[in-house]
Design a protein around this motif. Structure first.
Motif, mmCIF file in Angstrom:
data_model
loop_
_atom_site.group_PDB
_atom_site.id
_atom_site.type_symbol
_atom_site.label_atom_id
_atom_site.label_comp_id
_atom_site.label_asym_id
_atom_site.label_seq_id
_atom_site.Cartn_x
_atom_site.Cartn_y
_atom_site.Cartn_z
ATOM 1 N N MET A 93 -16.894 -21.007 59.177
ATOM 2 C CA MET A 93 -16.800 -22.339 58.569
ATOM 3 C C MET A 93 -18.082 -23.134 58.743
ATOM 4 O O MET A 93 -18.069 -24.340 58.980
ATOM 5 N N GLY A 102 -10.427 -19.217 62.205
ATOM 6 C CA GLY A 102 -10.802 -18.138 61.282
ATOM 7 C C GLY A 102 -10.476 -16.729 61.769
ATOM 8 O O GLY A 102 -11.009 -15.757 61.237
ATOM 9 N N LYS A 116 -7.861 -20.948 70.349
ATOM 10 C CA LYS A 116 -7.756 -22.087 69.429
ATOM 11 C C LYS A 116 -7.196 -21.613 68.098
ATOM 12 O O LYS A 116 -7.570 -20.541 67.612
ATOM 13 N N ILE A 151 -20.388 -17.048 58.543
ATOM 14 C CA ILE A 151 -19.416 -17.264 57.466
ATOM 15 C C ILE A 151 -19.411 -18.742 57.069
ATOM 16 O O ILE A 151 -19.110 -19.600 57.896
ATOM 17 N N PRO A 152 -19.751 -19.037 55.826
ATOM 18 C CA PRO A 152 -19.785 -20.442 55.401
ATOM 19 C C PRO A 152 -18.384 -20.975 55.128
ATOM 20 O O PRO A 152 -17.441 -20.193 54.961
ATOM 21 N N ARG A 153 -18.274 -22.274 55.086
ATOM 22 C CA ARG A 153 -17.048 -22.881 54.591
ATOM 23 C C ARG A 153 -16.945 -22.558 53.099
ATOM 24 O O ARG A 153 -17.915 -22.713 52.369
ATOM 25 N N SER A 154 -15.805 -22.078 52.672
ATOM 26 C CA SER A 154 -15.654 -21.662 51.276
ATOM 27 C C SER A 154 -14.208 -21.852 50.842
ATOM 28 O O SER A 154 -13.289 -21.299 51.454
ATOM 29 N N THR A 175 -7.549 -14.998 61.510
ATOM 30 C CA THR A 175 -6.813 -14.232 60.508
ATOM 31 C C THR A 175 -7.677 -13.952 59.284
ATOM 32 O O THR A 175 -7.683 -12.839 58.748
ATOM 33 N N GLY A 206 -6.795 -22.018 63.954
ATOM 34 C CA GLY A 206 -7.570 -22.517 62.822
ATOM 35 C C GLY A 206 -9.060 -22.268 62.888
ATOM 36 O O GLY A 206 -9.835 -22.954 62.234
HETATM 37 N N1 LIG Z 1 -14.835 -19.913 56.040
HETATM 38 C C1 LIG Z 1 -13.790 -20.645 55.667
HETATM 39 N N2 LIG Z 1 -13.916 -21.628 54.745
HETATM 40 C C2 LIG Z 1 -12.858 -22.387 54.377
HETATM 41 N N3 LIG Z 1 -11.633 -22.249 54.863
HETATM 42 C C3 LIG Z 1 -11.421 -21.291 55.802
HETATM 43 C C4 LIG Z 1 -12.487 -20.448 56.246
HETATM 44 N N4 LIG Z 1 -11.982 -19.591 57.174
HETATM 45 C C5 LIG Z 1 -10.679 -19.899 57.290
HETATM 46 N N5 LIG Z 1 -10.334 -20.911 56.468
HETATM 47 C C6 LIG Z 1 -9.014 -21.561 56.353
HETATM 48 O O1 LIG Z 1 -8.802 -22.288 57.549
HETATM 49 C C7 LIG Z 1 -7.476 -22.130 58.011
HETATM 50 C C8 LIG Z 1 -7.493 -21.448 59.370
HETATM 51 O O2 LIG Z 1 -8.031 -20.144 59.252
HETATM 52 P P1 LIG Z 1 -7.322 -18.900 59.937
HETATM 53 O O3 LIG Z 1 -8.132 -17.696 59.602
HETATM 54 O O4 LIG Z 1 -5.879 -18.867 59.588
HETATM 55 O O5 LIG Z 1 -7.511 -19.273 61.466
HETATM 56 P P2 LIG Z 1 -6.753 -18.721 62.767
HETATM 57 O O6 LIG Z 1 -6.200 -17.381 62.438
HETATM 58 O O7 LIG Z 1 -7.819 -18.700 63.825
HETATM 59 O O8 LIG Z 1 -5.686 -19.733 63.082
HETATM 60 C C9 LIG Z 1 -6.758 -21.307 56.961
HETATM 61 O O9 LIG Z 1 -6.117 -22.176 56.068
HETATM 62 C C10 LIG Z 1 -7.886 -20.556 56.258
HETATM 63 O O10 LIG Z 1 -7.557 -20.232 54.932
#
Ligand SMILES: Nc1ncnc2c1ncn2[C@@H]1O[C@H](COP(=O)(O)OP(=O)(O)O)[C@@H](O)[C@H]1O
Ligand SMILES: [Mg+2]
Length: 259
Positions: free
Chosen positions: A183, A13, A9, A211-214, A15, A11
């Motif tokens: 998140m 987290g 999936k 990991i919280p939403r931040s 990366t 988005g």
């Molecule tokens: N804990 C978090 N709180 C808020 N935003 C987050 C969090 N983790 C990731 N994001 C944001 O959500 C989006 C997707 O995260 P990402 O790490 O790029 O996911 P993936 O690599 O699985 O596609 C990005 O814009 C990222 O900055």
């Protein structure tokens, strides 16, 4: 030790976890390499490397046989190197089809640099295609971020099946080393329900640290920085710092047992 950050999936987290765990572990003196295995290159830009300036990328290492040692770039953080990605990588799946050993290209590319690093993170694209298979074949452990949302466990069965298949066929070392809940929103019951469900499904493999939403975590990549350099006191930063501590303690335990 090679850790593949994987979940088909987008988005969830992956990366964010690869960059920030990598950063906090590097700060403790662990030598970390982050390999950007996603053609979208979010780990690359998130660490402040502009895609236009990438000379040698993951693509060159997988398809053209270039050395990871040459492609690896230093980052703003001592002890954290990056093999950058660029959009060429999207073509790698097609270019590698029909090549012998196409699933082992990343493993082969990484073997010569393993003595230089204590830990290699592989940031996978959002699919279970050949790039991700390369990530899993190269890895000792899969690290699976799961977003605390309604459809969290959808697709997880398929991911676990893929990991099992690769363990049986191409990489007997592979196991799911960690599941990380991302998140998390303490204001919703849903987050708690999902967290409980994931813990029931995976048990001890799920990291204690959630990991919280931040907002700060989401902002940091647009400044080309890990959150540690962007806003180290934000709750997202503190959570990744704690997760890094948890992971480091477990990895140290594994190493001791292996000796
Ligand atoms: N804990 C978090 N709180 C808020 N935003 C987050 C969090 N983790 C990731 N994001 C944001 O959500 C989006 C997707 O995260 P990402 O790490 O790029 O996911 P993936 O690599 O699985 O596609 C990005 O814009 C990222 O900055
Ligand atoms: Mg990503």
């Amino acid at each position: 030790m090679v850790l593949c950050v994987v979940n088909q999936k987008g988005g969830v987290g992956k990366t964010t976890t690869a960059i920030n765990l990598g950063a906090y572990l590097a700060r403790t003196g662990i030598r970390v390499l982050l390999v950007d295995l996603d053609p979208q290159g979010n780990a690359t830009t998130g660490l402040g490397v502009s895609r236009a300036h990438v000379r040698l990328s993951t693509y060159d290492c997988l398809v053209r046989g270039r050395a990871v040692r040459e492609a690896a770039l230093p980052t703003e953080l001592d002890g954290l190197d990056l093999v950058p990605s660029n959009p060429d990588l999207a073509g790698a799946e097609v270019e590698l089809v029909g090549q012998e050993g196409r699933e082992r290209k990343l493993r082969e590319a990484l073997v010569p640099v393993l003595p230089r690093y204590d830990l290699v993170f592989v940031d996978c694209p959002p699919s279970l295609g050949l790039l991700t298979v390369n990530g899993l074949v190269a890895a000792d452990e899969a690290l699976v971020p799961i977003q605390c949302e309604f459809y969290a466990l959808d697709g997880i069965v398929q991911l676990v099946r893929t990991v099992d298949l690769i363990r049986r066929t191409l990489n007997p070392r592979l196991r799911i080393g960690a599941v990380v809940l991302t998140m998390y929103d303490s204001r919703t019951n849903l987050s708690d329900q999902v967290a409980a469900e994931v813990r029931a499904h995976f048990g001890d493999v799920v990291a204690k640290t959630v990991i919280p939403r931040s907002v700060r975590l989401a902002e940091a990549p647009s400044h080309g920085k890990p959150v540690m350099l962007y806003d180290p006191h934000s709750k997202g930063a503190l959570a990744y710092e704690e997760l890094a501590r948890e992971l480091a303690a477990r990895l140290a335990g594994l190493t001791r047992r292996a000796m």
